[in-house]
Design a protein around this motif. Structure first.
Motif, PDB file in Angstrom:
ATOM      1  N   ASP A   9       0.863  -1.178   0.000  1.00 45.23           N
ATOM      2  CA  ASP A   9       0.000   0.000   0.000  1.00 45.23           C
ATOM      3  C   ASP A   9       0.908   1.239   0.000  1.00 45.23           C
ATOM      4  OD1 ASP A   9      -2.214   1.633   0.294  1.00 45.23           O
ATOM      5  OD2 ASP A   9      -3.052   0.496   1.969  1.00 45.23           O
ATOM      6  N   LYS A  10       0.329   2.404   0.153  1.00 43.39           N
ATOM      7  CA  LYS A  10       1.148   3.622   0.312  1.00 43.39           C
ATOM      8  C   LYS A  10       1.947   3.505   1.593  1.00 43.39           C
ATOM      9  CE  LYS A  10      -1.291   7.291  -2.019  1.00 43.39           C
ATOM     10  NZ  LYS A  10      -2.370   8.256  -1.881  1.00 43.39           N
ATOM     11  N   GLN A  11       3.117   4.129   1.643  1.00 42.83           N
ATOM     12  CA  GLN A  11       3.961   4.050   2.840  1.00 42.83           C
ATOM     13  C   GLN A  11       3.578   5.181   3.797  1.00 42.83           C
ATOM     14  OE1 GLN A  11       8.200   3.459   1.906  1.00 42.83           O
ATOM     15  NE2 GLN A  11       7.582   3.021  -0.189  1.00 42.83           N
ATOM     16  N   PHE A  12       3.136   4.786   4.993  1.00 42.44           N
ATOM     17  CA  PHE A  12       2.690   5.792   5.973  1.00 42.44           C
ATOM     18  C   PHE A  12       3.505   5.792   7.275  1.00 42.44           C
ATOM     19  CE2 PHE A  12      -1.461   4.947   3.778  1.00 42.44           C
ATOM     20  CZ  PHE A  12      -1.669   6.235   3.284  1.00 42.44           C
ATOM     21  N   GLN A  35       1.875  -1.040   4.786  1.00 41.44           N
ATOM     22  CA  GLN A  35       1.926   0.436   4.818  1.00 41.44           C
ATOM     23  C   GLN A  35       3.167   0.991   5.512  1.00 41.44           C
ATOM     24  OE1 GLN A  35      -1.686   1.789   6.679  1.00 41.44           O
ATOM     25  NE2 GLN A  35      -2.990   1.023   5.051  1.00 41.44           N
ATOM     26  N   VAL A  36       4.090   0.096   5.899  1.00 45.09           N
ATOM     27  CA  VAL A  36       5.287   0.566   6.620  1.00 45.09           C
ATOM     28  C   VAL A  36       6.310   1.113   5.621  1.00 45.09           C
ATOM     29  CG1 VAL A  36       7.234  -0.212   8.060  1.00 45.09           C
ATOM     30  CG2 VAL A  36       4.904  -0.949   8.591  1.00 45.09           C
ATOM     31  N   ASN A  37       6.956   2.186   6.015  1.00 43.92           N
ATOM     32  CA  ASN A  37       7.960   2.830   5.154  1.00 43.92           C
ATOM     33  C   ASN A  37       9.121   1.890   4.844  1.00 43.92           C
ATOM     34  OD1 ASN A  37       6.479   5.110   5.600  1.00 43.92           O
ATOM     35  ND2 ASN A  37       8.016   6.149   6.878  1.00 43.92           N
ATOM     36  N   LEU A  76      10.628  -6.100  -0.956  1.00 40.61           N
ATOM     37  CA  LEU A  76      10.696  -4.891  -1.785  1.00 40.61           C
ATOM     38  C   LEU A  76      10.915  -3.619  -0.968  1.00 40.61           C
ATOM     39  CD1 LEU A  76       7.988  -5.550  -4.538  1.00 40.61           C
ATOM     40  CD2 LEU A  76      10.449  -5.918  -4.625  1.00 40.61           C
ATOM     41  N   ARG A  77      10.602  -3.695   0.353  1.00 40.91           N
ATOM     42  CA  ARG A  77      10.778  -2.488   1.174  1.00 40.91           C
ATOM     43  C   ARG A  77      11.687  -2.726   2.379  1.00 40.91           C
ATOM     44  NH1 ARG A  77       4.619  -0.149   1.128  1.00 40.91           N
ATOM     45  NH2 ARG A  77       4.647   0.549  -1.045  1.00 40.91           N
ATOM     46  N   GLY A  78      12.219  -3.916   2.503  1.00 41.88           N
ATOM     47  CA  GLY A  78      13.137  -4.196   3.621  1.00 41.88           C
ATOM     48  C   GLY A  78      12.478  -3.987   4.978  1.00 41.88           C
ATOM     49  N   VAL A  79      11.164  -4.215   5.034  1.00 36.47           N
ATOM     50  CA  VAL A  79      10.437  -4.039   6.302  1.00 36.47           C
ATOM     51  C   VAL A  79      10.848  -5.142   7.277  1.00 36.47           C
ATOM     52  CG1 VAL A  79       8.115  -4.204   7.325  1.00 36.47           C
ATOM     53  CG2 VAL A  79       8.490  -2.798   5.282  1.00 36.47           C
ATOM     54  N   ASN A  80      11.007  -4.767   8.526  1.00 35.57           N
ATOM     55  CA  ASN A  80      11.369  -5.745   9.572  1.00 35.57           C
ATOM     56  C   ASN A  80      10.143  -6.070  10.406  1.00 35.57           C
ATOM     57  OD1 ASN A  80      14.314  -5.442   9.162  1.00 35.57           O
ATOM     58  ND2 ASN A  80      13.870  -3.361   9.860  1.00 35.57           N
ATOM     59  N   LEU A  81       9.947  -7.359  10.663  1.00 41.50           N
ATOM     60  CA  LEU A  81       8.887  -7.791  11.581  1.00 41.50           C
ATOM     61  C   LEU A  81       9.580  -8.400  12.789  1.00 41.50           C
ATOM     62  CD1 LEU A  81       5.949  -8.298  12.282  1.00 41.50           C
ATOM     63  CD2 LEU A  81       6.024 -10.384  10.922  1.00 41.50           C
TER      64      LEU A  81
END
Ligand code: NDP
Length: 328
Positions: free
Chosen positions: A210-213, A232-234, A259-264
């Motif tokens: 989604d959009k990054q918020f 939605q995480v940057n 694709l966004r290198g988001v960490n969980l």
């Protein structure tokens, strides 16, 4: 003799009642504690109502946390009169817990009451508050800074969520709360949320990206809501996930990660090593303002626990519920 909430099972149903117990009834352990306060956490709710398979051996005294005074210690870790806190370690799940006048546990499971806290304040924070602090520390460890952007907190009216909102605001993060209860907006804003978004905005199946918020998030809900938050995480942001109030599944894709290198980052308070939990308690003393105890906590008696347990599993409890044991 002392009073205790005792859970038993009949025909696969969990039944709770208040009983008089003797010290000789208590399980093994090297420290006997006179319990001042316990608290009601979501897991206690699942255990007491039997809605979750938390307890496998009955009878069981619930209460995954307590604060009280050492009556007797067989090791040299504590002496009689020391104030202590217990959270987690399976107490109240597979070892008798805090919803009783006395508890016998292992000395290695106890945290010495930090300077500036008492039993009531310690349980106002409790397992939920400790978990909120561990989530905030997880965001800090991942390098999420206040200037990076807004931090989302889900299940914000609950125990973990309300403390997380408060702690993050105190640390100068801009906090956005997600809540299913519009009536809690004034409370969440007074705890430090810059705005409150309706839970319904996050419950439908969303797009993989989604959009990054959000620079980061503390999630206490899981399931579709967590999946939507992740999308939605940057770029490079972190989500500290600690709860399953909305379900234990996670219907997401790998897209936010690859694709966004988001960490969980998963957060667990139950088996958290003593050194980290002591550090977390010391930071809680420093960060939780006196106003939190007035705005978001409530004291109930042992007799009221069963009703409150039903309410917490139905998402109807706001803030923290303390169970007063001392003097009962
Ligand atoms: P609470 O019940 O106090 O808070 C949960 C909040 O989540 C509710 O207040 C509500 O907030 C929201 N919520 C409730 N039901 C739903 C639903 N069906 N869908 C979406 N949101 C919902 O519980 P706690 O704060 O004590 O615990 C929160 C979660 O964290 C639990 O799952 C608990 O098991 C977990 N936890 C994990 C720990 C760990 O060590 N990992 C330790 C402590 C807790 P609102 O109305 O504002 O939306």
């Amino acid at each position: 003799m002392f009073k205790a909430l005792v859970l038993e099972q009949q025909e696969k149903k969990t039944l709770s009642s208040i009983k008089q117990l003797d010290v000789s009834d208590l399980p093994d352990g090297d420290v006997l504690v006179d319990v001042d306060y316990s608290s009601l956490n979501f897991k206690d709710g699942l255990a007491i109502t039997g809605k979750g398979k938390i307890i496998r051996n009955f009878p069981m005294v619930p209460g995954i946390d307590f604060a009280g005074t050492v009556a007797h210690c067989e090791t040299d870790t504590f002496k009689a009169g020391d104030k202590v806190i217990l959270t987690g370690w399976g107490v109240g799940e597979n070892h008798w817990g805090g919803m009783a006048g006395k508890a016998r546990v292992k000395a290695s499971q106890l945290v010495k009451m930090p300077e500036g806290l008492d039993s009531q304040k310690a349980m106002a924070i409790g397992t939920a508050g400790l978990t909120a602090m561990l989530c905030v520390m997880a965001l800090e460890d991942a390098g999420v800074k206040p200037e990076d952007g807004e931090i989302l907190v889900t299940g914000a009216s609950g125990g973990v969520g309300s403390v997380a909102v408060n702690l993050l605001a105190k640390l100068d993060y801009k906090v956005v709360a997600v809540s299913g209860r519009e009536q809690n907006t004034p409370l969440l804003e007074s705890l430090g949320a810059s705005r409150v978004l309706p839970r319904s905005q996050f419950t439908e199946k969303g797009r993989p990206l989604d959009k990054q918020f959000w620079a980061g998030a503390v999630d206490t809900v899981g399931s579709q809501l967590l999946a939507n938050v992740l999308s939605q995480v940057n770029y490079g942001g972190t989500v500290a996930a600690c709860g399953l109030a909305g379900g234990f599944d996670l219907p997401t894709t790998v897209m936010p990660f690859i694709l966004r290198g988001v960490n969980l980052q998963g957060v667990d308070s139950v088996m958290c090593p003593l050194e980290r939990r002591t550090a977390a308690w010391n930071r809680l003393v420093e960060l939780v303002p006196a106003s939190y105890y007035e705005q978001a906590t409530r004291v109930v008696s042992l007799e009221e626990v069963a009703e409150q347990a039903e309410a917490i599993t139905n998402g109807q409890v706001t803030g923290r519920v303390l169970v007063k044991i001392i003097g009962t």
